[in-house]
Motif scaffolding. Sequence first.
Motif, mmCIF file in Angstrom:
data_model
loop_
_atom_site.group_PDB
_atom_site.id
_atom_site.type_symbol
_atom_site.label_atom_id
_atom_site.label_comp_id
_atom_site.label_asym_id
_atom_site.label_seq_id
_atom_site.Cartn_x
_atom_site.Cartn_y
_atom_site.Cartn_z
ATOM 1 N N LEU A 20 51.063 37.353 35.925
ATOM 2 C CA LEU A 20 50.003 36.809 35.086
ATOM 3 C C LEU A 20 50.009 37.454 33.707
ATOM 4 C CD1 LEU A 20 47.135 36.677 37.694
ATOM 5 C CD2 LEU A 20 48.625 34.830 36.960
ATOM 6 N N ASP A 21 50.171 38.772 33.667
ATOM 7 C CA ASP A 21 50.304 39.508 32.415
ATOM 8 C C ASP A 21 51.125 40.759 32.714
ATOM 9 O OD1 ASP A 21 48.485 41.214 33.658
ATOM 10 O OD2 ASP A 21 46.781 40.498 32.507
ATOM 11 N N ASN A 22 51.067 41.754 31.832
ATOM 12 C CA ASN A 22 51.893 42.949 32.023
ATOM 13 C C ASN A 22 51.489 43.764 33.242
ATOM 14 O OD1 ASN A 22 53.456 42.404 29.835
ATOM 15 N ND2 ASN A 22 52.261 43.658 28.430
ATOM 16 N N ARG A 23 50.260 43.652 33.683
ATOM 17 C CA ARG A 23 49.774 44.506 34.772
ATOM 18 C C ARG A 23 49.508 43.756 36.068
ATOM 19 N NH1 ARG A 23 44.839 47.642 32.482
ATOM 20 N NH2 ARG A 23 44.933 48.506 34.565
ATOM 21 N N ARG A 24 49.110 42.493 35.991
ATOM 22 C CA ARG A 24 48.665 41.781 37.190
ATOM 23 C C ARG A 24 49.666 40.708 37.619
ATOM 24 N NH1 ARG A 24 43.229 39.461 35.553
ATOM 25 N NH2 ARG A 24 44.427 39.129 33.675
ATOM 26 N N ARG A 25 49.726 40.501 38.950
ATOM 27 C CA ARG A 25 50.603 39.490 39.529
ATOM 28 C C ARG A 25 49.900 38.819 40.709
ATOM 29 N NH1 ARG A 25 53.600 43.305 37.484
ATOM 30 N NH2 ARG A 25 55.660 42.920 36.659
ATOM 31 N N LEU A 26 50.181 37.540 40.884
ATOM 32 C CA LEU A 26 49.781 36.847 42.101
ATOM 33 C C LEU A 26 50.957 36.898 43.064
ATOM 34 C CD1 LEU A 26 47.932 33.668 40.848
ATOM 35 C CD2 LEU A 26 46.960 35.536 42.163
ATOM 36 N N VAL A 27 50.686 37.302 44.299
ATOM 37 C CA VAL A 27 51.746 37.468 45.289
ATOM 38 C C VAL A 27 51.356 36.708 46.551
ATOM 39 C CG1 VAL A 27 53.057 39.137 46.658
ATOM 40 C CG2 VAL A 27 52.262 39.759 44.379
ATOM 41 N N VAL A 28 52.267 35.884 47.048
ATOM 42 C CA VAL A 28 52.071 35.212 48.335
ATOM 43 C C VAL A 28 52.838 36.019 49.373
ATOM 44 C CG1 VAL A 28 52.409 33.111 49.664
ATOM 45 C CG2 VAL A 28 51.824 32.966 47.248
ATOM 46 N N VAL A 29 52.100 36.585 50.336
ATOM 47 C CA VAL A 29 52.679 37.428 51.381
ATOM 48 C C VAL A 29 52.578 36.689 52.700
ATOM 49 C CG1 VAL A 29 52.495 39.618 52.585
ATOM 50 C CG2 VAL A 29 52.025 39.518 50.152
ATOM 51 N N ARG A 30 53.695 36.576 53.403
ATOM 52 C CA ARG A 30 53.713 35.936 54.723
ATOM 53 C C ARG A 30 53.678 37.026 55.783
ATOM 54 N NH1 ARG A 30 55.267 30.915 56.397
ATOM 55 N NH2 ARG A 30 55.775 30.796 58.592
ATOM 56 N N HIS A 50 49.040 34.873 52.775
ATOM 57 C CA HIS A 50 47.874 35.382 52.060
ATOM 58 C C HIS A 50 48.218 35.460 50.581
ATOM 59 C CE1 HIS A 50 46.127 36.452 55.925
ATOM 60 N NE2 HIS A 50 47.298 36.971 56.236
ATOM 61 N N LEU A 51 47.277 35.052 49.742
ATOM 62 C CA LEU A 51 47.443 35.114 48.298
ATOM 63 C C LEU A 51 46.731 36.361 47.794
ATOM 64 C CD1 LEU A 51 48.445 33.765 45.693
ATOM 65 C CD2 LEU A 51 46.274 32.545 45.607
ATOM 66 N N LEU A 52 47.486 37.269 47.161
ATOM 67 C CA LEU A 52 46.947 38.540 46.693
ATOM 68 C C LEU A 52 47.049 38.625 45.179
ATOM 69 C CD1 LEU A 52 48.847 40.874 49.181
ATOM 70 C CD2 LEU A 52 46.599 39.865 49.489
ATOM 71 N N LEU A 53 46.042 39.217 44.561
ATOM 72 C CA LEU A 53 46.085 39.557 43.145
ATOM 73 C C LEU A 53 46.279 41.060 43.079
ATOM 74 C CD1 LEU A 53 45.741 38.792 40.161
ATOM 75 C CD2 LEU A 53 43.300 39.181 40.445
ATOM 76 N N THR A 96 43.026 47.424 38.122
ATOM 77 C CA THR A 96 42.278 48.526 38.721
ATOM 78 C C THR A 96 42.225 48.451 40.240
ATOM 79 O OG1 THR A 96 40.227 47.280 38.444
ATOM 80 C CG2 THR A 96 40.843 48.797 36.680
ATOM 81 N N SER A 97 42.334 47.234 40.804
ATOM 82 C CA SER A 97 42.297 47.110 42.260
ATOM 83 C C SER A 97 43.079 45.868 42.680
ATOM 84 C CB SER A 97 40.854 47.013 42.758
ATOM 85 O OG SER A 97 40.264 45.832 42.264
ATOM 86 N N ASP A 98 43.397 45.803 43.962
ATOM 87 C CA ASP A 98 44.086 44.652 44.529
ATOM 88 C C ASP A 98 43.074 43.805 45.283
ATOM 89 O OD1 ASP A 98 46.359 45.840 43.548
ATOM 90 O OD2 ASP A 98 46.860 46.794 45.449
#
Length: 103
Positions: free
Chosen positions: A53-63, A69-72, A76-78
Amino acid sequence: MNWDIYLRSLAVLALVVGLIAAVAWLARRLGMGILVPRGNRRRRLSIEEILPLDNRRRLVVVRWDGSEHLLLVGGTSDIVVDRGVRTAFAADLARVEEKETNQ
C-alpha cells in the motif's frame, strides 16, 4: 606504527564478514532453518498474495488450513481485515458452477 598490520587486519575482517554473508545466503537459498514438511504432507500455511500500500504497510492474503485471511501488516500494528476470504469465495463459486451444470 606499522600500517601493514592494520591493512592485514582489515582484509581478514572483510574476508570473515564476506564468508559469513556467503554462508547465510547459501543457507537461505537451500531453505535451511525453515520447517518444510517432507513426503506427501501438504503445507498448512502459505502466503497467497501481497499488495504493497505504501512504504510501510501491505495487504497480505494468508492461507491457513483451507481458509484465507486478509491481513494489514506494517505500521504500528497488524490487523486482521477479513477472515475466511477463500471459503466465502469458494462457496459462491460452487453455487455458480452448480447452477451452470443444472441448466
